[in-house]
Design an enzyme around this catalytic site. Structure first.
Site, PDB file in Angstrom:
ATOM      1  N   TYR A   1       0.904  -0.914   0.144  1.00  0.00           N
ATOM      2  CA  TYR A   1      -0.082   0.210  -0.365  1.00  0.00           C
ATOM      3  C   TYR A   1       1.180   1.535  -0.330  1.00  0.00           C
ATOM      4  O   TYR A   1       2.044   1.480   0.355  1.00  0.00           O
ATOM      5  CB  TYR A   1      -1.251  -0.154   0.955  1.00  0.00           C
TER       6      TYR A   1
ATOM      7  N   LYS B   1       6.985  -2.454   1.985  1.00  0.00           N
ATOM      8  CA  LYS B   1       5.941  -1.721   2.530  1.00  0.00           C
ATOM      9  C   LYS B   1       4.444  -2.504   2.701  1.00  0.00           C
ATOM     10  O   LYS B   1       3.688  -2.156   1.829  1.00  0.00           O
ATOM     11  CB  LYS B   1       5.038   0.217   2.137  1.00  0.00           C
TER      12      LYS B   1
ATOM     13  N   HIS C   1      -0.552 -21.315   1.215  1.00  0.00           N
ATOM     14  CA  HIS C   1       0.386 -20.567   1.309  1.00  0.00           C
ATOM     15  C   HIS C   1       0.984 -19.785   0.284  1.00  0.00           C
ATOM     16  O   HIS C   1       1.379 -18.428  -0.339  1.00  0.00           O
ATOM     17  CB  HIS C   1       0.875 -20.810   2.362  1.00  0.00           C
TER      18      HIS C   1
ATOM     19  N   ARG D   1       8.161   3.574  -4.784  1.00  0.00           N
ATOM     20  CA  ARG D   1       8.280   2.382  -4.107  1.00  0.00           C
ATOM     21  C   ARG D   1       7.797   1.457  -3.476  1.00  0.00           C
ATOM     22  O   ARG D   1       7.170   0.103  -3.351  1.00  0.00           O
ATOM     23  CB  ARG D   1       7.949   3.265  -2.612  1.00  0.00           C
TER      24      ARG D   1
ATOM     25  N   GLU E   1      13.066   2.874  13.868  1.00  0.00           N
ATOM     26  CA  GLU E   1      12.210   3.896  13.488  1.00  0.00           C
ATOM     27  C   GLU E   1      10.781   3.991  15.015  1.00  0.00           C
ATOM     28  O   GLU E   1      11.491   3.573  15.435  1.00  0.00           O
ATOM     29  CB  GLU E   1      11.419   3.622  12.258  1.00  0.00           C
TER      30      GLU E   1
ATOM     31  N   ARG F   1      -8.230 -20.956  -3.050  1.00  0.00           N
ATOM     32  CA  ARG F   1      -8.106 -21.918  -2.237  1.00  0.00           C
ATOM     33  C   ARG F   1      -7.179 -21.725  -1.282  1.00  0.00           C
ATOM     34  O   ARG F   1      -6.506 -20.525  -2.000  1.00  0.00           O
ATOM     35  CB  ARG F   1      -7.219 -23.261  -2.241  1.00  0.00           C
TER      36      ARG F   1
END
Length: 285
Positions: free
Chosen positions: A32, A149, A102, A51, A182, A99
């Site tokens: 995002y 991000k 992973h 980015r 941070e 489905r």
């Protein structure tokens, strides 16, 4: 009524529907960006797009929007929601797979979602109008790929909640070597004896757009000594000034850390000059 963008269409927010089998919902499998726009003018748009694409590439999510197409989506949303001072949230997940598996699928179309929200006036360099922040310190317990991000923000959210429970607005995070990384939702700068420093970028730190713009502005337009380097916990605790940077906050002064005043306990003398420089040049990028 808020108008959103979903997979090629503008629609009222209440009409937007995403499958519960979307991998963004099941796994936080997405990227995002948040682009601040003042009077319809985006800040750091190209940097945000770079980015986003870097994050999508690292996750192996193939979406083929050009910067011009993203810019058109942003323009449509700003217009549909009345313009003014709005943040634009852009979200790309890997898409819907029927489905729960992973492994990355190879036959799904990314979900693209965007909406706007009010962000108020651009921050002012006037200390009498500035919002100040209280922060606490914690050991950084997030995952080791914070430079991406990702929409999977549970670690950040848990740290943020810890800070709120202690009556703070933010949490400054330190790794196992007691070096500053941070904050829960911001990059961090510290000032000591006129020197401005921020941690080097690595996998522990999100490459913030405001961080980048501020560094470039200071190097091009100021007299300050600006350093990117490791910063110890001891340095943070004895800093003259501490600033948080983010798209929504721009450059925000921290006046209290772990219940003790930062510097003299108020907004430091460098902050006003630095915020004024940022305000003057933030559309250069």
């Amino acid at each position: 009524m808020s108008i959103v963008y979903l997979n090629g269409q503008l629609m009222p927010m209440q009409d937007a529907r995403i499958s519960p089998m979307d991998r963004g919902f099941l796994f936080g499998d997405g990227i995002y960006e948040v682009v601040p726009c003042f009077a319809g003018k985006p800040v750091g748009f190209k940097l945000h797009m770079q980015r986003m694409q870097q994050g999508l590439t690292e996750l192996g999510i193939a979406q083929h929007f050009s910067d011009a197409q993203w810019q058109d989506i942003v323009a449509q949303l700003l217009s549909a929601n009345g313009g003014g001072n709005l943040g634009v949230y852009l979200h790309v997940s890997r898409g819907t797979q029927m489905r729960r598996v992973h492994a990355y699928p190879s036959d799904v179309t990314p979900t693209v979602f965007a909406f706007t929200f009010e962000i108020g006036h651009a921050p002012s360099a006037d200390p009498t109008q500035a919002r100040t922040f209280k922060a606490v310190t914690e050991q950084d317990r997030r995952w080791r790929r914070c430079h991406i991000k990702s929409t999977a923000l549970l670690g950040n959210i848990m740290h943020y909640h810890q800070g709120q429970q202690q009556g703070a607005d933010e949490v400054l995070l330190f790794n196992e070597q007691q070096q500053l990384t941070e904050a829960a939702s911001c990059n961090v700068f510290v000032v000591k004896d006129g020197v401005i420093a921020t941690p080097l970028l690595d996998h522990q730190i999100l490459p913030g757009i405001t961080r980048y713009i501020l560094l470039e502005v200071l190097r091009r337009h100021s007299r300050f000594d600006v350093q990117e380097r490791s910063i110890s916990r001891a340095e943070v605790l004895c800093a003259d000034e501490i600033w948080l940077t983010s798209s929504s906050k721009e450059v925000a002064p921290v006046i209290e850390l772990d219940g003790k005043p930062v510097g003299r306990g108020g907004i430091g003398p460098l902050w006003s000059e630095v915020q004024a420089l940022f305000s003057a040049h933030k559309y250069d990028f």
